[in-house]
Write a protein that holds these residues in place. Sequence first.
Motif, PDB file in Angstrom:
ATOM      1  N   ARG A  75       5.758  -3.765   2.298  1.00 11.05           N
ATOM      2  CA  ARG A  75       4.569  -3.541   1.483  1.00 11.05           C
ATOM      3  C   ARG A  75       4.635  -2.161   0.823  1.00 11.05           C
ATOM      4  NH1 ARG A  75      -0.620  -5.602   2.574  1.00 11.05           N
ATOM      5  NH2 ARG A  75       0.411  -7.455   3.396  1.00 11.05           N
ATOM      6  N   GLU A  76       5.092  -1.168   1.579  1.00  8.59           N
ATOM      7  CA  GLU A  76       5.273   0.177   1.025  1.00  8.59           C
ATOM      8  C   GLU A  76       6.340   0.165  -0.069  1.00  8.59           C
ATOM      9  OE1 GLU A  76       5.582   3.505   3.862  1.00  8.59           O
ATOM     10  OE2 GLU A  76       5.160   2.029   5.421  1.00  8.59           O
ATOM     11  N   TYR A  77       7.415  -0.549   0.193  1.00  9.83           N
ATOM     12  CA  TYR A  77       8.520  -0.592  -0.770  1.00  9.83           C
ATOM     13  C   TYR A  77       8.091  -1.252  -2.068  1.00  9.83           C
ATOM     14  CZ  TYR A  77      13.181  -1.550  -2.676  1.00  9.83           C
ATOM     15  OH  TYR A  77      14.277  -1.608  -3.500  1.00  9.83           O
ATOM     16  N   PHE A  78       7.343  -2.343  -1.961  1.00 10.62           N
ATOM     17  CA  PHE A  78       6.848  -3.024  -3.160  1.00 10.62           C
ATOM     18  C   PHE A  78       5.964  -2.083  -3.970  1.00 10.62           C
ATOM     19  CE2 PHE A  78       4.115  -5.822  -5.623  1.00 10.62           C
ATOM     20  CZ  PHE A  78       4.985  -6.799  -6.069  1.00 10.62           C
ATOM     21  N   SER A  79       5.153  -1.309  -3.281  1.00 10.06           N
ATOM     22  CA  SER A  79       4.291  -0.334  -3.957  1.00 10.06           C
ATOM     23  C   SER A  79       5.117   0.732  -4.663  1.00 10.06           C
ATOM     24  CB  SER A  79       3.347   0.310  -2.945  1.00 10.06           C
ATOM     25  OG  SER A  79       2.499   1.263  -3.557  1.00 10.06           O
ATOM     26  N   ALA A  80       6.207   1.167  -4.018  1.00 15.19           N
ATOM     27  CA  ALA A  80       7.085   2.167  -4.632  1.00 15.19           C
ATOM     28  C   ALA A  80       7.755   1.609  -5.885  1.00 15.19           C
ATOM     29  CB  ALA A  80       8.136   2.627  -3.625  1.00 15.19           C
ATOM     30  N   LEU A  81       8.184   0.359  -5.837  1.00 18.93           N
ATOM     31  CA  LEU A  81       8.781  -0.274  -7.014  1.00 18.93           C
ATOM     32  C   LEU A  81       7.764  -0.385  -8.148  1.00 18.93           C
ATOM     33  CD1 LEU A  81      10.921  -3.189  -5.509  1.00 18.93           C
ATOM     34  CD2 LEU A  81      11.763  -1.088  -6.565  1.00 18.93           C
ATOM     35  N   ARG A  82       6.534  -0.733  -7.807  1.00 16.87           N
ATOM     36  CA  ARG A  82       5.486  -0.840  -8.825  1.00 16.87           C
ATOM     37  C   ARG A  82       5.238   0.515  -9.484  1.00 16.87           C
ATOM     38  NH1 ARG A  82       1.351  -3.765  -6.218  1.00 16.87           N
ATOM     39  NH2 ARG A  82       0.929  -1.841  -5.077  1.00 16.87           N
ATOM     40  N   ASP A  83       5.239   1.579  -8.687  1.00 14.95           N
ATOM     41  CA  ASP A  83       5.059   2.924  -9.243  1.00 14.95           C
ATOM     42  C   ASP A  83       6.205   3.279 -10.182  1.00 14.95           C
ATOM     43  OD1 ASP A  83       2.745   3.171  -7.786  1.00 14.95           O
ATOM     44  OD2 ASP A  83       3.653   4.352  -6.174  1.00 14.95           O
TER      45      ASP A  83
END
Length: 751
Positions: free
Chosen positions: A65-73
């Motif tokens: 979930r953190e990684y997906f957020s980082a990709l979105r950023d």
Amino acid sequence: MGVRGLQGFVGSTCPHICTVVNLRDLAERHRSKHPGCSPTVVVDAMCCIRYWYTPESWVCGGQWREYFSALRDFVNAFAEVGIRLVFVFDGMVEQDKRDEWVKRRHKNSREISRIFQYVKSHGEQPGRHMFFIPPGLAVFTQLALKALGQEAHCSLQEADYEVASLGLQDGCLGVLGEDTDYLIYNTCPYLSIRELCLDTLDTVMLCREKLCESLCLSVTDLPLLACLLGNDVIPQGMFESFRYKCLSAYTSVKENLDKRGNIILAVADHIAKVLRLHQGEKKLEEMLPLGPNKALFYKGVASYLLPGQKSPWFLKKSKAVTTLDKQILSMSSDSESKQEVPMCMDPESKQEVSMCTDPESKQKVPMCTDPDVKQVTVSSDPEIKQQVTPCSDPEIKHEVTMVSDPEILEVARAHHVWGESYLVYNVMSRGEIECSNTLEDELDQALPSQAFVYRPVRQRIYALLLGDDEDGAHSLAREVKEWFVYAGNPLKHPDLVRPLPMSVPGGTPSLKVLWLTQGPDVQARRFDVLLACFNLSSMREDLQAVEGPLRALCCLLIYLFVQVDTLGLEDLQALIAQALCLQGKSTAQLVDLQLDHINPRAVQLGSLFVRGLTTLVFVNSACGFPLDMSDFMPWNIFDGKLFHQKYLQSEKGYSVEALLEQNRSLLMRFHSLKSVVVKACLRENRRIKSRQHWGSHHTGRWSRQGSGSQQTSSGYGRPGQGQPWRDPGPGSRQYEHDQWRRYSSSSGWSR
């Protein structure tokens, strides 16, 4: 990756070739010069995933979930300044680079051993200096980017070549990655992902022209330099003596440089002052000690030549070069094909458009000169006319593939290129797949390697994908080469794995039915085939009763617990509890979650589960997508730290209510899922017991009676009940004679 020693050399000797640039400013200047043409950055995704993975925890299976957020950023930072991103992922390993791939896998295995040693000694995750990417990161990164609306391609050859080729298109600001090969390719500027500041969009641009100036070389000399220094194609030791001869003759040795730096200067000096005197007059083999490596060296140099480019080091009349032109260099298309490589997608129309919308700009990147090779449409959108043709030797009119049906191959290829499937095209075209390292403790026999656990599923997929050929060849007689990393595998040859027959109620439908036919009845057939791949056909009604988003999880848990006897009730409860609790967690809550300590068995179990999710991607794409892909994306169903917390709590005997954090609304769903898994396992005579009741002698066993055995090329099946996991069997290095066959490049098919 890239040219040996070049990265360090640039930093220590040629820092002036590195310039800090601001991508926002570059984009604005591009738009002012080319109105209507979107500035684009081509991203070598495989170089970037280590930098994209910013979560602090990495050893527990991944903070998805953190990684997906980082990709979105990351995506949003570029979108805000109007820069379009085109991501390219490795879609295969070229045979010339297999040795290098194997070498890196062995290096990774040593690093993983040190990680487990540290975890056992300290009870915590090692520091970032020992960072190892979570399993399946590349697969799920590609799917995450597509979920974020990005254009993500999977390569048909080495990804860096396709990245560099796309960089030639109008509107490309640069190639973003971390590979010195991008200094060698004559393409757009090379931008460093390592130096990228996402807040400001500042990064470092490396200028190959300035590098050439420092080395007294031309840009066309760089491929020759790269091969003489050693790269992923040319082993470093091949020209070691030659490099030392160059160093001995070099009169401008710099004392402030290390030996490698001086060697680079010496080899460049030899090219500039000695070899160039005979350029165009002598063949490379007459000037260099190529010996039996002549063909490989020519191929290495040619591998850097992008569409339309030629090397002055290749004599025009050379027969060897003519052959290379046909096999590698031939990039000019015939006049009728008018092929283009699409660079971006209009977000409004969803149709591919070329990089520049200027109607006078018709730049094309041809991919093959053979007019007899049939063109393949890359996208399933009927309005998209862009086409790419795979290159082949004109003397071999049709590429040898495992599947002869051209229509099905085209569909598989299109899904592969656009990142809509996983491993399917590799099986159907080359009959060869690979899987990198997983966090597995080779010294602990309690859990098996994921390579073995999911092999029966892969074998059934092979039977589905290879089918019965038009010439009558039976799929079960064919073998797929598997390059999977597991303890004891020297990776000298691939494991040869035969397809495993599966039983589908009503018979196995053809791929044309599964892939090209629509309708609710067909979707039901797709689900039947998926269940058959996991050997779960008898559980169809029970699984149909499970709510949609949890159906994929339930399939995986049943398969996993039937296959692995060393999994106990505590493991099942932890996996279900974390999946249910994850739904109500915010990313911030997951970031703040703290663990008492790290358990090495939980580390391996987390990785084993995530590899199961990648297997689900493989199965789902092979069966025509009966399940919604989002249902088993890890950011929706798994969190490493959360699982680890539930694992530790379950081991301590926490109640179900405590595992569910006193959330009574989850109790019914928990017991429903657990009931389906337990019931399915009982049908296979597998009783899930508490691990606390096991004795120290319990080591588990391989696939159970009735669940379908793993069958290798020799027909040998996995041991049945009562057999320990690590007993000799498929994949074990301690195998009996004639237990299974291996591929040998020198002797063909051998035992």
